[in-house]
Write a protein that holds these residues in place. Structure first.
Motif, mmCIF file in Angstrom:
data_model
loop_
_atom_site.group_PDB
_atom_site.id
_atom_site.type_symbol
_atom_site.label_atom_id
_atom_site.label_comp_id
_atom_site.label_asym_id
_atom_site.label_seq_id
_atom_site.Cartn_x
_atom_site.Cartn_y
_atom_site.Cartn_z
ATOM 1 N N THR B 146 -10.918 1.290 6.762
ATOM 2 C CA THR B 146 -9.685 1.988 6.368
ATOM 3 C C THR B 146 -10.007 2.829 5.141
ATOM 4 O OG1 THR B 146 -8.321 0.160 7.126
ATOM 5 C CG2 THR B 146 -7.285 1.687 5.595
ATOM 6 N N ARG B 147 -9.558 4.072 5.167
ATOM 7 C CA ARG B 147 -9.797 4.936 4.005
ATOM 8 C C ARG B 147 -8.634 4.730 3.030
ATOM 9 N NH1 ARG B 147 -10.411 10.220 7.599
ATOM 10 N NH2 ARG B 147 -8.734 9.036 8.576
ATOM 11 N N LEU B 148 -8.905 3.957 1.989
ATOM 12 C CA LEU B 148 -7.877 3.627 1.000
ATOM 13 C C LEU B 148 -8.072 4.509 -0.216
ATOM 14 C CD1 LEU B 148 -5.664 1.821 -0.349
ATOM 15 C CD2 LEU B 148 -7.511 0.241 -0.984
ATOM 16 N N LEU B 149 -7.021 5.233 -0.578
ATOM 17 C CA LEU B 149 -7.090 6.057 -1.773
ATOM 18 C C LEU B 149 -6.151 5.464 -2.825
ATOM 19 C CD1 LEU B 149 -7.708 9.654 -2.312
ATOM 20 C CD2 LEU B 149 -5.589 8.798 -3.314
ATOM 21 N N ILE B 150 -6.722 5.112 -3.961
ATOM 22 C CA ILE B 150 -5.949 4.500 -5.032
ATOM 23 C C ILE B 150 -5.763 5.519 -6.139
ATOM 24 C CG2 ILE B 150 -5.921 2.646 -6.762
ATOM 25 C CD1 ILE B 150 -7.630 0.976 -4.779
ATOM 26 N N ILE B 151 -4.519 5.723 -6.534
ATOM 27 C CA ILE B 151 -4.241 6.650 -7.628
ATOM 28 C C ILE B 151 -4.023 5.815 -8.888
ATOM 29 C CG2 ILE B 151 -2.710 8.465 -8.487
ATOM 30 C CD1 ILE B 151 -2.038 9.097 -5.526
ATOM 31 N N SER B 220 -2.822 10.165 11.840
ATOM 32 C CA SER B 220 -1.926 9.528 10.879
ATOM 33 C C SER B 220 -2.501 9.602 9.472
ATOM 34 C CB SER B 220 -1.694 8.069 11.278
ATOM 35 O OG SER B 220 -2.934 7.380 11.190
ATOM 36 N N SER B 221 -3.524 10.427 9.279
ATOM 37 C CA SER B 221 -4.135 10.493 7.958
ATOM 38 C C SER B 221 -3.309 11.379 7.028
ATOM 39 C CB SER B 221 -5.567 11.019 8.052
ATOM 40 O OG SER B 221 -5.556 12.406 8.330
ATOM 41 N N MET B 222 -3.625 11.247 5.750
ATOM 42 C CA MET B 222 -2.990 12.083 4.729
ATOM 43 C C MET B 222 -4.089 12.810 3.967
ATOM 44 S SD MET B 222 -0.262 9.263 3.320
ATOM 45 C CE MET B 222 -1.502 7.982 3.363
ATOM 46 N N ALA B 223 -3.733 13.961 3.419
ATOM 47 C CA ALA B 223 -4.680 14.742 2.640
ATOM 48 C C ALA B 223 -4.177 14.817 1.210
ATOM 49 C CB ALA B 223 -4.823 16.138 3.238
ATOM 50 N N VAL B 224 -4.974 14.289 0.290
ATOM 51 C CA VAL B 224 -4.591 14.295 -1.120
ATOM 52 C C VAL B 224 -5.339 15.437 -1.802
ATOM 53 C CG1 VAL B 224 -4.642 12.984 -3.278
ATOM 54 C CG2 VAL B 224 -4.154 11.813 -1.118
ATOM 55 N N MET B 225 -4.575 16.368 -2.357
ATOM 56 C CA MET B 225 -5.182 17.499 -3.059
ATOM 57 C C MET B 225 -5.253 17.184 -4.551
ATOM 58 S SD MET B 225 -3.840 18.898 -0.235
ATOM 59 C CE MET B 225 -2.150 19.000 -0.695
ATOM 60 N N THR B 226 -6.381 17.521 -5.166
ATOM 61 C CA THR B 226 -6.488 17.319 -6.617
ATOM 62 C C THR B 226 -6.261 18.650 -7.318
ATOM 63 O OG1 THR B 226 -8.830 17.821 -6.822
ATOM 64 C CG2 THR B 226 -8.246 15.570 -6.161
ATOM 65 N N ALA B 227 -5.987 18.557 -8.620
ATOM 66 C CA ALA B 227 -5.755 19.764 -9.406
ATOM 67 C C ALA B 227 -6.996 20.649 -9.391
ATOM 68 C CB ALA B 227 -5.380 19.387 -10.835
ATOM 69 N N GLY B 228 -8.160 20.041 -9.216
ATOM 70 C CA GLY B 228 -9.394 20.808 -9.182
ATOM 71 C C GLY B 228 -9.664 21.448 -7.822
ATOM 72 N N GLY B 229 -8.797 21.222 -6.845
ATOM 73 C CA GLY B 229 -8.919 21.878 -5.550
ATOM 74 C C GLY B 229 -9.618 21.046 -4.485
ATOM 75 N N ALA B 230 -10.055 19.839 -4.816
ATOM 76 C CA ALA B 230 -10.696 18.988 -3.810
ATOM 77 C C ALA B 230 -9.633 18.362 -2.902
ATOM 78 C CB ALA B 230 -11.501 17.886 -4.499
ATOM 79 N N VAL B 231 -10.046 18.022 -1.688
ATOM 80 C CA VAL B 231 -9.129 17.368 -0.753
ATOM 81 C C VAL B 231 -9.752 16.028 -0.337
ATOM 82 C CG1 VAL B 231 -8.006 17.488 1.501
ATOM 83 C CG2 VAL B 231 -8.236 19.555 0.108
ATOM 84 N N HIS B 232 -8.983 14.943 -0.458
ATOM 85 C CA HIS B 232 -9.440 13.611 -0.045
ATOM 86 C C HIS B 232 -8.591 13.148 1.127
ATOM 87 C CE1 HIS B 232 -11.990 13.068 -3.607
ATOM 88 N NE2 HIS B 232 -11.045 13.743 -4.233
ATOM 89 N N THR B 233 -9.229 12.924 2.257
ATOM 90 C CA THR B 233 -8.493 12.455 3.432
ATOM 91 C C THR B 233 -8.464 10.930 3.408
ATOM 92 O OG1 THR B 233 -9.260 14.374 4.640
ATOM 93 C CG2 THR B 233 -8.418 12.540 5.955
ATOM 94 N N CYS B 234 -7.289 10.364 3.671
ATOM 95 C CA CYS B 234 -7.186 8.910 3.617
ATOM 96 C C CYS B 234 -6.145 8.402 4.605
ATOM 97 C CB CYS B 234 -6.832 8.468 2.196
ATOM 98 S SG CYS B 234 -5.260 9.116 1.645
ATOM 99 N N ASP B 235 -6.199 7.081 4.842
ATOM 100 C CA ASP B 235 -5.235 6.446 5.753
ATOM 101 C C ASP B 235 -4.091 5.781 4.988
ATOM 102 O OD1 ASP B 235 -6.979 6.915 8.053
ATOM 103 O OD2 ASP B 235 -8.265 5.400 7.126
ATOM 104 N N VAL B 236 -4.422 5.272 3.804
ATOM 105 C CA VAL B 236 -3.447 4.527 3.001
ATOM 106 C C VAL B 236 -3.581 4.985 1.553
ATOM 107 C CG1 VAL B 236 -2.782 2.222 2.166
ATOM 108 C CG2 VAL B 236 -3.589 2.500 4.524
ATOM 109 N N ILE B 237 -2.429 5.161 0.911
ATOM 110 C CA ILE B 237 -2.428 5.493 -0.520
ATOM 111 C C ILE B 237 -1.798 4.326 -1.272
ATOM 112 C CG2 ILE B 237 -1.443 6.993 -2.322
ATOM 113 C CD1 ILE B 237 -1.493 9.291 -0.291
ATOM 114 N N LEU B 238 -2.449 3.903 -2.352
ATOM 115 C CA LEU B 238 -1.840 2.920 -3.247
ATOM 116 C C LEU B 238 -1.681 3.592 -4.600
ATOM 117 C CD1 LEU B 238 -0.958 -0.019 -3.968
ATOM 118 C CD2 LEU B 238 -3.324 -0.375 -4.713
#
Lengths: 105, 408
Positions: B146-151, B220-238
């Motif tokens: 699972t691609r977990l992205l933690i903020i 069902s993935s999500m794309a998280v954009m950073t202020a620096g312009g990078a994109v992180h694809t993930c399944d779950v965000i915490l």
């Protein structure tokens, strides 16, 4: 009842330093034998709160403080004295005979 | 109208600790706790660790069983929430419409995760972690790969990252807006060790990285954009960007609040017979000039017990040696006292891989310590800090010296 119990020799007198413990494994039981104020105490070595070894904890009189989350138990009775410990420790009878330390399991 | 001599708003860890303390001093008085969760008071530290990894059942976190509560005659009303307090009439009103009068009121409403404005946009794929149900819901969404992205790389974020990586096998990325992990109140030595452990285990921590937006990705993935312009694809965000105190109830009742319910050195608010304890309280302590609000187990335990004693008639100033722990990747880290960046640090290494105790001194005075897999040193150091003792560093060079014997 204790007469018929299964006494096991776990160490020689002198093997356990003051305020320290040794660990004896019996089947799936891990037992800590503490030497405190010229007395020996045997308890389950595993904290009842989370998995932590009490033999690596801090001995203060006849109390043991768990090294992980600082729950406190009475070495004599096994009673949980301070949170987060709530459930008591198993304790085991200890005797010294012919220079050997024996516990009953 | 129902009546309880002592009414405790919030049936969490702080609430039950205070209730038991009151009971020990007031054997006859009625005590009622009201909580909005559907679980008896429980401890939260394992939620980000053993509960998430599946090694511990949430029922095992409950501090006192229903039978034990009954025998102590502590009444607990769950699944309800105090929505208003009327101090003039000494009455509380709950969501379900109950009116309860009291003689003394304790507010122990805790804190809640700070939210990002993502509500409703990504359904059950965006998570927060505070309660047992949050932990179970998150666990149900995590599996191997699972691609977990933690903020947020605070303690909760890092504990979840460690658990998800080591025990579940997730691909974990942590985005931290600040220049380093553990932005507040953590010593550099701890940051370095934890950064190393996460890196070794394959957790991808990116600092100086601010989230600019989230959008739907493929499937069902999500794309998280950073202020620096990078994109992180993930399944779950915490989202783990800190907590805010649940102080609104108190504020609306006219009680002074300021990033927490303000109390004196005993736990009293500025209104008569209303007290506050646990993480929601911003209390006075002897060792600091400004009132403090800490988010830790110790507040729910030590501080709440002192306030509980005071509400029952004793007069004990709130004091403690600040203590905090985190468990990650099978290692235990304990922080005691003040770990100031200005301190001189003396490190006593042990035999274990990471085992060490770091002693913090300012002007020759011991002010704090960091114990890594070295919990045996916590009690003597805590006592030394309580007594203002310092340590004989010469005697410590030999680890076989019992620590308690090295205090001056």
């Amino acid at each position: 009842m204790l007469e018929s119990a299964n006494w096991i020799k776990v160490a020689e007198v002198g093997d356990i330093e003051a305020e320290e413990a040794i660990v004896y494994t019996h089947g799936d039981k891990e037992i800590a034998i503490f030497f405190v104020e010229d007395e020996y105490f045997a308890t389950s070595n595993v904290c009842t709160h989370e998995v932590a070894r009490l033999s690596e904890g801090y001995v203060d009189g006849t109390k043991i403080e768990c090294p992980l989350h600082q729950g406190v138990f009475c070495l004599r009775s096994g009673k949980a004295l301070e949170a987060p410990a709530e459930q008591p420790l198993d304790t085991y009878p200890v005797k010294v005979e012919d220079g050997g330390i024996f516990i009953a399991v | 109208m129902q009546h309880s001599t002592y009414l405790i708003v919030g049936a969490g860890h702080a609430g039950i600790v205070a209730a038991r303390k009151i009971r020990s001093i007031r054997p006859e008085d009625s005590i009622l706790l009201i909580g909005e969760e559907n679980m008896l008071p429980y401890e939260r530290p394992a939620l980000s660790k053993e509960v998430l990894s599946g090694h511990r059942d949430v029922s095992n976190l409950v501090i006192r069983s229903a039978e034990a509560l009954e025998s102590e005659r502590l009444d607990v009303l769950l699944d309800d929430r105090v929505e208003a307090i009327t101090p003039d009439r000494k009455m509380a009103t709950t969501k379900s419409g109950r009116h309860i009068s009291y003689e003394k009121l304790l507010i122990a409403t805790g804190s809640r995760p700070r939210h990002l404005p993502l509500e409703g946009l990504f359904g059950d794929r965006v998570h927060y972690l505070r309660t047992a149900s949050d932990a179970l819901r998150l666990r149900a969404h995590l599996g191997p790969k699972t691609r977990l992205l933690i903020i947020g790389a605070g303690f909760v974020g890092l504990e979840v990252a460690a658990t998800a990586r080591a025990h579940i096998g997730c691909d974990v990325t942590v985005l931290e807006a600040g220049p380093h992990i553990l932005g507040r109140g953590a010593p550099d030595a701890l940051r370095q060790v934890l950064s190393g452990l996460h890196r070794l285990s394959g957790v991808n921590i990116l600092t100086h990285t601010t989230v600019a937006g989230v959008s739907e990705g493929d499937g069902s993935s999500m794309a998280v954009m950073t202020a620096g312009g990078a994109v992180h694809t993930c399944d779950v965000i915490l989202v783990c960007i800190g907590a805010v105190p649940n102080e609104e109830l108190a504020r609306d009742a006219g009680i002074a609040t300021d990033g927490g319910i303000l109390t004196d050195a005993f736990g009293r608010t500025d209104l008569p017979d209303i007290w506050a304890a646990g993480e929601v309280a911003r209390h006075r302590v002897p060792f600091l000039d400004a009132p403090v609000r800490f988010e830790s187990w110790q507040m729910a335990q030590t501080q709440a017990a002192i306030v509980g004693a005071n509400i029952a008639g004793e007069t004990r100033p709130i004091t403690y040696v600040p203590w905090f722990w985190t468990d990650q990747f099978g290692h235990n880290f304990q922080l005691l006292g003040e770990l100031s960046a200005q301190a001189d640090v003396h490190v006593l290494r042990g035999n274990g891989e990471l085992q060490a105790t770091h002693f913090y001194h300012i002007g020759g005075q011991l002010v704090g310590a960091l114990c890594i897999d070295d919990g045996k040193h916590v009690p003597p150091i805590r006592r030394a800090l309580e007594k203002g003792q310092s340590i004989d560093l010469e005697r410590l060079s030999d680890r076989s010296t019992k620590l308690a014997k090295a205090f001056l």
